[in-house]
Write a protein that holds these residues in place. Structure first.
Motif, mmCIF file in Angstrom:
data_model
loop_
_atom_site.group_PDB
_atom_site.id
_atom_site.type_symbol
_atom_site.label_atom_id
_atom_site.label_comp_id
_atom_site.label_asym_id
_atom_site.label_seq_id
_atom_site.Cartn_x
_atom_site.Cartn_y
_atom_site.Cartn_z
ATOM 1 N N ARG A 126 101.708 28.560 26.888
ATOM 2 C CA ARG A 126 100.344 28.029 26.892
ATOM 3 C C ARG A 126 100.417 26.529 27.124
ATOM 4 N NH1 ARG A 126 96.229 30.144 22.690
ATOM 5 N NH2 ARG A 126 94.962 29.892 24.576
ATOM 6 N N THR A 166 94.238 23.899 23.797
ATOM 7 C CA THR A 166 93.285 24.808 23.171
ATOM 8 C C THR A 166 92.173 23.987 22.541
ATOM 9 O OG1 THR A 166 94.498 24.775 21.094
ATOM 10 C CG2 THR A 166 95.116 26.481 22.694
ATOM 11 N N ASP A 172 89.988 32.674 27.683
ATOM 12 C CA ASP A 172 90.415 33.585 26.605
ATOM 13 C C ASP A 172 89.316 33.775 25.567
ATOM 14 O OD1 ASP A 172 93.015 33.523 27.812
ATOM 15 O OD2 ASP A 172 93.360 31.614 26.767
ATOM 16 N N ASP A 201 88.316 36.270 24.040
ATOM 17 C CA ASP A 201 88.632 37.235 22.979
ATOM 18 C C ASP A 201 89.478 36.632 21.863
ATOM 19 O OD1 ASP A 201 87.240 39.186 24.330
ATOM 20 O OD2 ASP A 201 88.993 39.927 25.412
ATOM 21 N N ARG A 202 90.059 35.469 22.112
ATOM 22 C CA ARG A 202 90.876 34.827 21.077
ATOM 23 C C ARG A 202 89.990 34.180 20.023
ATOM 24 N NH1 ARG A 202 96.213 33.239 21.595
ATOM 25 N NH2 ARG A 202 97.325 33.996 23.436
ATOM 26 N N THR A 249 91.854 28.822 19.263
ATOM 27 C CA THR A 249 93.001 29.070 20.150
ATOM 28 C C THR A 249 92.568 29.414 21.570
ATOM 29 O OG1 THR A 249 93.073 31.393 19.444
ATOM 30 C CG2 THR A 249 94.453 29.802 18.248
ATOM 31 N N ARG A 250 91.312 29.261 21.873
ATOM 32 C CA ARG A 250 90.842 29.482 23.242
ATOM 33 C C ARG A 250 91.246 28.287 24.118
ATOM 34 N NH1 ARG A 250 84.762 31.501 21.527
ATOM 35 N NH2 ARG A 250 85.476 33.369 20.394
#
Length: 683
Positions: free
Chosen positions: A128, A132, A169, A171-172, A176-177
């Motif tokens: 990553r 974030t 992201d 769904d995170r 943490t997206r």
């Protein structure tokens, strides 16, 4: 180009100091920073540190001092007249200081690859390599427990609503997206003003040419509205392109750059909602106003996309041919009418477009064409290409051909297009009939000057159309006369296909006719209704439902002709079957009589002229005196004789002509007296 990059580089130095301080804090917190499997497992000691973390370390004091120096340098640069792109974008988008810091955090990996590895370390995940939400808040000293700070990266915040940052992201968990800055935003901050590639096919040149910026009626009120802060306008245009020209002119007067989007080129596979968001962002980056044309198409394809366009912060001018529908958007625009260019306006447009080809007579050849400013420019380009291909100077015929090339193809689905191939010299008609035809041509040529310039247009919403009725027996020259009119005016001729119009289902015929009238109004052409009595029939007494709906159809046509804007010719063999109420709505009624002997001789001479090979024994006087035929019948006889001569390998002579006459009489059901066909041998 260099100044925005330097400012951005200095700001990234401030971010580097924040990252340096955070990395140092993480190394203190990490029990084994050199472990190659770091991040893939947790030791008991590490779990304890997570559950009982040390107090958060503040940003390095060097970062605060460096930030103050960068802001001071930016103040000095702006005072010297330079543009700081990040500051300008923040002001346009309504970004606060925290928004700017978050934008820089998300932007850093796209301009400096070092941040990829650093972010991978700080994310505790080498895969990553973008920041974030949690990391961005940490680097900007914002608390993840503060709702106001979290809201800066939630829907409704300017960074997301303006399309300056994308949250990945979904769904995170929230912190943490991932965060990413679109490439177009990065390019803009680096000094690149090239438009987003997704808009390339939609960006229009309408209204950008110099001659398109001629004074436009209605342009000053629109400019005044924009200058007063009106953000959303709707312009209804009468002629395609005039609304975009008026918008460009008004925006220029109000000090705005125009960003025109031509939705006629919208790809059927494209996502209109995504394109709308990109267009709003592009207008924000360029500090431009969106000019969207035609708005009806977007409203039909994607109402959500239209809502996004009208909800932006940049000025938006919506252009279309119809009135504004309140159901299209909750935002209420300021509506204005943009009348089509008058005769003087069109003369000015043509004169400006033809500045390089100031030959006499060119303007006279195109004064009657109803074209918008963009169509004028395109017609001139097409005409110049045609003249260059022929290796000669630009002519009026080249211009007419270029004008006809601007006609939309929609009418060809409803009518048959005929390119005129005859002229006045090909007509054989009595003097009064030919004079009436020339007067009709003059009416069509000068209608705009008379009806608009001299204000002879009646009220009641009546159109500027020219409608004529050609009545006479079959073959007397009605269709050919319509073709001659089209050739004289430099227009195409469209013959309405009755099979595509008449429908057995109630109401469908009117719908088909409406489509024809709508398409014909936007085309520089003559619309020919052959066998018009089949459509424009008399109304009768209502005895049953069939009579009622037949009368409704005729009543619809009576109303529709009142508002017609084009040129139409109704041709009929049975004038008595035409409803008398149509007569008042006709500009001319021309009766085509059967040809007399002198006219028949002239017709025989025209039909048997070179390059048709003929023998010297043809007695044209005998043919004209003894055989009462119309022009169409004489043409049919000549064609039959030509085929007979071609089959015999010779030339057309009296035997072939008399045989053709015999066949034509048989088709007509008429008798020939004994001796009329001598000297043709009888079988």
């Amino acid at each position: 180009m260099g100044e925005p990059v330097d400012d951005l580089r200095l700001r990234l130095l401030v971010l580097t100091e924040h990252v340096r301080a955070l990395v140092a804090a993480r190394r203190i917190d990490d029990p084994n920073p050199d472990d190659p499997f770091r991040g893939l497992y947790l030791t008991e000691d590490h779990i304890g540190r997570i559950l009982d973390p040390p107090p958060p370390a503040g940003a390095d004091s060097r970062a605060d001092g460096l930030r103050a120096a960068v802001e001071a340098a930016a103040d000095s640069a702006e005072a010297a007249g330079q543009t700081i792109r990040l500051r300008r974008l923040a002001a346009r988008a309504g970004l606060g200081p925290l928004d700017v810091e978050i934008l820089l955090v998300a932007l850093a990996p796209d301009v400096d690859t070092r941040f990829e590895r650093l972010y991978g370390y700080l994310n505790d995940d080498v895969t990553r390599r973008r920041p974030t939400i949690g990391l961005a808040l940490e680097l900007t000293d914002a608390s993840p427990f503060d709702p106001a700070h979290r809201a800066r990266l939630a829907p409704g915040a300017p960074l997301l609503d303006r399309g300056l940052i994308t949250v990945e992201d979904p769904d995170r968990p929230f912190l943490t997206r991932g965060l990413r800055v679109p490439d177009r935003v990065t390019a803009h901050l680096l000094g690149d003003d090239a438009p987003d590639p997704a808009l390339t096919s939609l960006l229009s040149s309408k209204g950008t040419s110099e001659f398109c910026r001629l004074p436009q009626p209605g342009g000053d009120p629109v400019a005044a509205a924009l200058a007063a802060g009106v953000r959303l306008l709707h312009l209804r245009e009468e002629v395609a392109g005039s609304g975009v020209r008026a918008a460009a002119d008004a925006l220029g007067r109000a000090g705005h750059e125009a960003l025109p989007l031509d939705l006629a080129h919208l790809d059927t596979g494209a996502d209109p909602v995504c394109l709308a968001r990109i267009a709003v962002r592009e207008a924000l980056l360029r500090d431009a106003a969106l000019v969207v044309d035609p708005v009806e198409r977007l409203a039909n394809v994607s109402p959500e996309a239209l809502r996004i366009l009208t909800a932006g912060e940049s000025p938006v001018v919506l252009v279309g041919m119809t009135t504004w529908d309140p159901a299209w958007s909750a935002a209420v625009p300021l509506s204005a009418e943009v009348p089509g260019p008058g005769s003087d306006d069109r003369t000015g447009m043509w004169a400006a477009a033809l500045a390089e080809d100031a030959a006499p007579g060119l303007l006279d050849a195109v004064e009657h064409f109803v074209l918008g400013p963009v169509q004028v420019e395109q017609a001139v380009r097409a005409a110049r290409a045609s003249a260059a291909c022929a290796g000669r100077a630009l002519t009026g015929e080249d211009l007419r051909r270029g004008c006809r090339a601007q006609n939309a193809a929609g009418l060809q689905r409803l009518a048959r297009r005929v390119e005129p191939a005859v002229g006045w010299e090909d007509l054989v008609l009595p003097g009064p009939v030919e004079r009436a035809l020339r007067e009709l041509a003059a009416r069509a040529r000068h209608r705009d000057r008379v009806l608009t310039g001299w204000r002879m247009r009646p009220g009641g919403g009546r159109g500027r159309g020219v409608i004529a009725l050609f009545a006479g027996e079959s073959g007397t020259g009605k269709t050919m006369s319509a073709e001659v009119l089209a050739a004289d005016l430099g227009l195409d001729l469209y013959t309405v296909n009755l099979s595509a119009v008449v429908d057995k289902y109630v109401g469908e015929t009117e719908k088909n006719l409406e489509r024809i009238f709508v398409e014909a109004a936007g085309v520089n052409a003559i619309l020919l209704f052959d066998e018009a009595d089949a459509i424009f029939a008399k109304r009768g007494e209502v005895r049953d439902a069939h009579d009622r709906y037949a009368n409704i159809e005729s009543a619809y046509l009576l109303q529709r002709l009142e508002t017609f804007e084009g040129l139409a010719v109704l041709a009929t063999n049975l004038r008595a079957n035409i409803d008398e109420a149509f007569t008042r709505r006709l500009d001319a009624v021309i009766d085509f009589p059967a040809p007399d002997q002198a006219a028949r001789r002239a017709l025989w001479q025209r039909c048997l002229a070179p390059p048709l090979p003929c023998r010297a024994d043809i007695d044209l006087e005998h043919c004209a005196r003894n055989f009462v035929l119309s022009g169409g019948n004489i043409r049919s006889v000549a064609i039959t004789a030509a085929y007979l001569a071609a089959g015999n390998g010779g030339r057309v002579g009296m035997p072939e002509i008399l045989d053709g006459i015999r066949q034509e009489y048989r088709k007509l059901g008429r008798l020939l007296l004994d001796g009329e066909l001598d000297p043709l041998p009888r079988n």
